[in-house]
Design a protein around this motif. Structure first.
Motif, PDB file in Angstrom:
ATOM      1  N   GLY A 232       0.838  -1.205   0.000  1.00 58.74           N
ATOM      2  CA  GLY A 232       0.000   0.000   0.000  1.00 58.74           C
ATOM      3  C   GLY A 232       0.865   1.244   0.000  1.00 58.74           C
TER       4      GLY A 232
ATOM      5  N   THR B  15       1.506   3.276  -2.176  1.00 60.04           N
ATOM      6  CA  THR B  15       0.992   4.417  -2.946  1.00 60.04           C
ATOM      7  C   THR B  15      -0.257   5.010  -2.294  1.00 60.04           C
ATOM      8  N   GLY B  16      -0.609   4.525  -1.125  1.00 61.71           N
ATOM      9  CA  GLY B  16      -1.855   4.958  -0.483  1.00 61.71           C
ATOM     10  C   GLY B  16      -1.696   6.248   0.308  1.00 61.71           C
ATOM     11  N   ASP B  17      -2.803   6.644   0.902  1.00 57.31           N
ATOM     12  CA  ASP B  17      -2.877   7.904   1.641  1.00 57.31           C
ATOM     13  C   ASP B  17      -1.970   7.901   2.882  1.00 57.31           C
TER      14      ASP B  17
ATOM     15  N   ARG C 127       1.020  10.542   3.388  1.00 57.85           N
ATOM     16  CA  ARG C 127       0.887  11.593   4.397  1.00 57.85           C
ATOM     17  C   ARG C 127       1.780  11.372   5.601  1.00 57.85           C
TER      18      ARG C 127
ATOM     19  N   ARG D 109      -0.613  -0.451  -8.147  1.00 55.49           N
ATOM     20  CA  ARG D 109      -0.359   0.451  -9.273  1.00 55.49           C
ATOM     21  C   ARG D 109       0.906   0.024 -10.033  1.00 55.49           C
TER      22      ARG D 109
ATOM     23  N   VAL E 277       2.751  -5.228  -6.901  1.00 54.01           N
ATOM     24  CA  VAL E 277       2.386  -6.506  -6.271  1.00 54.01           C
ATOM     25  C   VAL E 277       0.872  -6.511  -6.085  1.00 54.01           C
ATOM     26  N   ASP E 278       0.249  -7.646  -6.365  1.00 52.90           N
ATOM     27  CA  ASP E 278      -1.181  -7.747  -6.083  1.00 52.90           C
ATOM     28  C   ASP E 278      -1.374  -8.705  -4.914  1.00 52.90           C
TER      29      ASP E 278
ATOM     30  N   SER F 237       0.033  -1.406   4.899  1.00 57.80           N
ATOM     31  CA  SER F 237      -0.747  -0.166   4.816  1.00 57.80           C
ATOM     32  C   SER F 237      -1.826  -0.336   3.746  1.00 57.80           C
TER      33      SER F 237
ATOM     34  N   PRO G 151      -7.699  -4.078   5.675  1.00 57.10           N
ATOM     35  CA  PRO G 151      -7.463  -5.310   6.429  1.00 57.10           C
ATOM     36  C   PRO G 151      -7.922  -6.586   5.728  1.00 57.10           C
TER      37      PRO G 151
ATOM     38  N   PHE H 217      -6.980  -7.575   3.110  1.00 55.25           N
ATOM     39  CA  PHE H 217      -5.818  -8.134   2.406  1.00 55.25           C
ATOM     40  C   PHE H 217      -4.777  -8.730   3.359  1.00 55.25           C
TER      41      PHE H 217
ATOM     42  N   GLU I 225      -2.131  -1.948  11.336  1.00 56.27           N
ATOM     43  CA  GLU I 225      -2.791  -0.779  11.939  1.00 56.27           C
ATOM     44  C   GLU I 225      -4.259  -1.022  12.097  1.00 56.27           C
ATOM     45  N   LYS I 226      -4.928  -0.117  12.770  1.00 54.91           N
ATOM     46  CA  LYS I 226      -6.376  -0.229  12.869  1.00 54.91           C
ATOM     47  C   LYS I 226      -7.007  -0.152  11.477  1.00 54.91           C
ATOM     48  N   PRO I 227      -8.149  -0.739  11.244  1.00 57.20           N
ATOM     49  CA  PRO I 227      -8.967  -1.456  12.215  1.00 57.20           C
ATOM     50  C   PRO I 227      -8.472  -2.897  12.438  1.00 57.20           C
TER      51      PRO I 227
ATOM     52  N   TYR J  78       4.614   8.522  14.116  1.00 58.86           N
ATOM     53  CA  TYR J  78       5.091   7.457  13.225  1.00 58.86           C
ATOM     54  C   TYR J  78       6.616   7.387  13.170  1.00 58.86           C
TER      55      TYR J  78
HETATM   56  P1  NAD Z   1      -5.613   3.904   0.560  1.00 57.52           P
HETATM   57  O1  NAD Z   1      -6.898   3.428  -0.007  1.00 57.52           O
HETATM   58  O2  NAD Z   1      -5.213   5.318   0.336  1.00 57.52           O
HETATM   59  O3  NAD Z   1      -4.432   3.007  -0.005  1.00 57.52           O
HETATM   60  C1  NAD Z   1      -4.558   1.636  -0.172  1.00 57.52           C
HETATM   61  C2  NAD Z   1      -3.278   1.075  -0.758  1.00 57.52           C
HETATM   62  O4  NAD Z   1      -3.478  -0.332  -0.922  1.00 57.52           O
HETATM   63  C3  NAD Z   1      -2.901   1.614  -2.136  1.00 57.52           C
HETATM   64  O5  NAD Z   1      -1.502   1.754  -2.181  1.00 57.52           O
HETATM   65  C4  NAD Z   1      -3.335   0.491  -3.086  1.00 57.52           C
HETATM   66  O6  NAD Z   1      -2.543   0.402  -4.242  1.00 57.52           O
HETATM   67  C5  NAD Z   1      -3.072  -0.698  -2.211  1.00 57.52           C
HETATM   68  N1  NAD Z   1      -3.872  -1.856  -2.649  1.00 57.52           N
HETATM   69  C6  NAD Z   1      -5.218  -1.933  -2.807  1.00 57.52           C
HETATM   70  N2  NAD Z   1      -5.570  -3.156  -3.248  1.00 57.52           N
HETATM   71  C7  NAD Z   1      -4.421  -3.869  -3.355  1.00 57.52           C
HETATM   72  C8  NAD Z   1      -4.112  -5.188  -3.767  1.00 57.52           C
HETATM   73  N3  NAD Z   1      -5.055  -6.044  -4.156  1.00 57.52           N
HETATM   74  N4  NAD Z   1      -2.823  -5.562  -3.753  1.00 57.52           N
HETATM   75  C9  NAD Z   1      -1.853  -4.710  -3.373  1.00 57.52           C
HETATM   76  N5  NAD Z   1      -2.080  -3.463  -2.975  1.00 57.52           N
HETATM   77  C10 NAD Z   1      -3.332  -3.036  -2.974  1.00 57.52           C
HETATM   78  O7  NAD Z   1      -5.654   3.542   2.102  1.00 57.52           O
HETATM   79  P2  NAD Z   1      -4.856   4.239   3.326  1.00 57.52           P
HETATM   80  O8  NAD Z   1      -5.649   5.403   3.804  1.00 57.52           O
HETATM   81  O9  NAD Z   1      -3.445   4.459   2.946  1.00 57.52           O
HETATM   82  O10 NAD Z   1      -4.980   3.145   4.468  1.00 57.52           O
HETATM   83  C11 NAD Z   1      -4.282   1.926   4.460  1.00 57.52           C
HETATM   84  C12 NAD Z   1      -4.587   1.152   5.728  1.00 57.52           C
HETATM   85  O11 NAD Z   1      -4.152   1.895   6.861  1.00 57.52           O
HETATM   86  C13 NAD Z   1      -6.071   0.884   5.943  1.00 57.52           C
HETATM   87  O12 NAD Z   1      -6.215  -0.362   6.581  1.00 57.52           O
HETATM   88  C14 NAD Z   1      -6.494   1.988   6.860  1.00 57.52           C
HETATM   89  O13 NAD Z   1      -7.604   1.619   7.637  1.00 57.52           O
HETATM   90  C15 NAD Z   1      -5.250   2.125   7.716  1.00 57.52           C
HETATM   91  N6  NAD Z   1      -5.111   3.440   8.309  1.00 57.52           N
HETATM   92  C16 NAD Z   1      -5.021   4.565   7.548  1.00 57.52           C
HETATM   93  C17 NAD Z   1      -4.856   5.803   8.142  1.00 57.52           C
HETATM   94  C18 NAD Z   1      -4.734   7.067   7.328  1.00 57.52           C
HETATM   95  O14 NAD Z   1      -4.463   8.104   7.931  1.00 57.52           O
HETATM   96  N7  NAD Z   1      -4.898   7.056   6.036  1.00 57.52           N
HETATM   97  C19 NAD Z   1      -4.776   5.901   9.548  1.00 57.52           C
HETATM   98  C20 NAD Z   1      -4.862   4.732  10.296  1.00 57.52           C
HETATM   99  C21 NAD Z   1      -5.023   3.516   9.666  1.00 57.52           C
END
Ligand code: NAD
Length: 484
Positions: A12, A14-16, A20, A47, A88-89, A116, A119, A121, A144-146, A414
């Motif tokens: 994850g 590339t995620g939020d 951040r 991605r 990676v998937d 990241s 859950p 996954f 991390e949560k949840p 963090y």
């Molecule tokens: P997001 O949706 O922004 O990012 C999800 C990431 O997962 C992306 O990089 C995506 O490419 C990857 N992904 C999705 N499907 C996939 C797959 N099949 N194979 C591989 N990668 C895959 O989510 P986020 O906000 O970054 O949150 C990630 C986790 O962290 C969640 O469980 C969320 O609950 C937890 N979390 C997030 C925050 C936050 O501030 N954003 C805070 C606490 C906990």
């Protein structure tokens, strides 16, 4: 203290959260000289892109989320050079062999997998990490949560993680525990002889823990509505703060000694079931107001019974705390963004100064986590000047600063937690049994609420939650501290 060279794989990436929090935190630690330049940080997500693409992604994330005064071009480039990427998937075999190849020959270094991702996954990723023989003796897994949505799902999740990782390899993040002031709560209690003799029901009237947010649920309303404040904030963050405030002194500051004591607190919580739910729990939903639509509208359900505000009165049934309640509250669209733990000591038993001196309020120790971290001890002192012996409450203040323009930057939670993962120190991470004990206490409350107990009361935006929340304390002759 620098950590040794490590490999960190961020699923994850590339995620939020990665953008951040994780990448900026890793940059700050690199800039501080704590992480060696030959560490390897691999983004792994669905991605399709290559290492160069990920380095561009990270550069943009740093520009957006690191204060400009801390962005030094040579440090940024030094940090970026440590980054790589593998598509990676989690759900298929795609990319896993390539990830294995990147990690080959690096088995001696600490290796951390940070999940990241959503859950659902976790299980598949653990399974594939295991099958790919990517778990070395020095491997850690970060989640991390949840961590579940009730006891049964938390148990299932723990079992999934345990099928490929030992408990000593699993790092469950609650980022509140990475905050400096939260760690300072332990330092304050256990490094000073001053407080601990007073830290009990004989001297403490009650404890208030508040986590107020000014934002609403916004576009995440539909998702939030499936969970609510109890699952989103109380089960994890607020209960962790309660544990640290209430626990017995551990014999050593080591992971299991600390976590054993926290677990004992969770097991000592008085169950809140049946009619007690209406007595000891208040739930709320904000109405439409100056900052946006009503909760129910944002949630997309005009009949929603999910709370975005909750207040609880909690009893800890042991010798230390018998008779001293812990009041917890959290909610959205409140007056201000403010998180604190307030320890309210008992009033002085007798005022020698007479009625004209003003009421002698009990001392309070206030530990603020947000927006500015700090600790304040409120004492009663003489009002300065010739006005006679008037008593006023004044703070002994130890705020750590962090206002805009401050040269001093408070490290983000963090940063501390990621370095602890590399060092292999689990003290500030939740153990599986803690998570389960918290759910075991919460499940009957949620079940009662779902049956119609403590129905959510409406409250105005920019206020302090529903009137019922004030009544909860008023019934006990107490009042909430103002949210400011
Ligand atoms: P997001 O949706 O922004 O990012 C999800 C990431 O997962 C992306 O990089 C995506 O490419 C990857 N992904 C999705 N499907 C996939 C797959 N099949 N194979 C591989 N990668 C895959 O989510 P986020 O906000 O970054 O949150 C990630 C986790 O962290 C969640 O469980 C969320 O609950 C937890 N979390 C997030 C925050 C936050 O501030 N954003 C805070 C606490 C906990």
């Amino acid at each position: 203290v620098p950590v040794e060279a490590f490999d960190l794989i961020v699923f994850g990436g590339t995620g939020d959260l990665a953008r951040r929090k994780l990448l900026p935190a890793l940059y700050h630690r690199f800039a501080a000289g704590q992480t060696p330049g030959d560490a390897l940080i691999i983004g792994a997500a669905r991605r399709r892109m290559d290492g160069a693409g990920y380095r561009d992604f990270a550069r943009e994330a740093l520009t957006e989320f690191v204060p400009e005064s801390h962005l030094k071009p040579d440090l940024v480039e030094g940090f970026i050079a440590m980054l790589d990427y593998v598509p990676v998937d989690a759900a298929t075999e795609a990319g896993w062999a390539a990830l294995g190849r990147k990690l080959k020959g690096r088995e001696a270094r600490p290796r951390a997998f940070y999940l990241s991702v959503a859950p659902q996954f976790f299980g598949q990723i653990c399974e594939r990490i295991g099958r790919g023989r990517l778990v070395t003796p020095e491997t850690r897994l970060v989640v991390e949560k949840p961590l579940g949505r009730d006891l049964a799902s938390a148990r299932a999740l723990n079992a999934q993680l345990a099928s490929h990782f030992d408990e000593h390899q699993i790092y469950r993040i609650d980022h509140y525990l990475g905050k400096e002031t939260v760690q300072n709560l332990m330092a304050l209690r256990f490094a000073n002889a001053l407080f601990e003799p007073l830290w009990n029901a004989n001297h403490i009237d009650h404890v208030q823990i508040t986590a107020a947010e000014s934002v609403g649920v916004g576009e995440r309303g539909g998702y939030y509505d499936q969970n609510g404040a109890m699952r989103d904030m109380v089960q994890n963050h607020l209960m962790q703060l309660l544990c640290l405030s209430a626990m017995e002194p551990p014999s050593r500051f080591d992971p299991d000694a600390v976590r054993d004591e926290k677990l004992k607190v969770l097991k000592a919580l008085r169950p809140i079931e049946g009619a007690a739910i209406d007595e000891e729990i208040v739930r709320g939903q904000y109405e439409a107001g100056p900052d946006g639509p009503a909760y129910r509208e944002e949630a997309g359900d005009p009949e929603s019974r999910t709370e975005c505000f909750i207040a609880l009165k909690i009893g800890v049934e042991n010798w230390r705390w018998a008779g001293t309640p812990f009041y917890l509250r959290t909610g959205k669209r409140l007056k201000a963004r403010h998180t604190e733990i307030a320890i309210r000591f008992k009033d002085a038993p007798h005022s020698i100064f007479g009625d004209s001196a003003g009421a002698l309020k009990g001392n309070a120790l206030v530990i603020t986590l947000q927006p500015n971290e700090g600790i304040e001890l409120r004492l009663n002192i003489k009002d300065p000047g010739p006005g006679g012996m008037r008593i006023v409450s004044a703070p002994l203040d130890m705020s750590f600063g962090s206002g805009a323009g401050d040269a001093f930057r408070m490290p983000d939670a963090y940063e501390r937690l990621l370095m602890d993962v590399i060092r292999g120190d689990q003290t500030l991470f939740m153990r599986g049994d803690e998570v389960e004990a918290a759910w075991a206490w919460i499940d009957p409350i949620i079940a009662g609420c779902e049956e119609g107990r403590a129905p959510p009361a409406p409250y105005a935006q920019r206020a302090e939650g529903p009137m019922e929340s004030h009544i909860l304390l008023h019934k006990d002759g107490r009042r909430w501290r103002e949210i400011a």
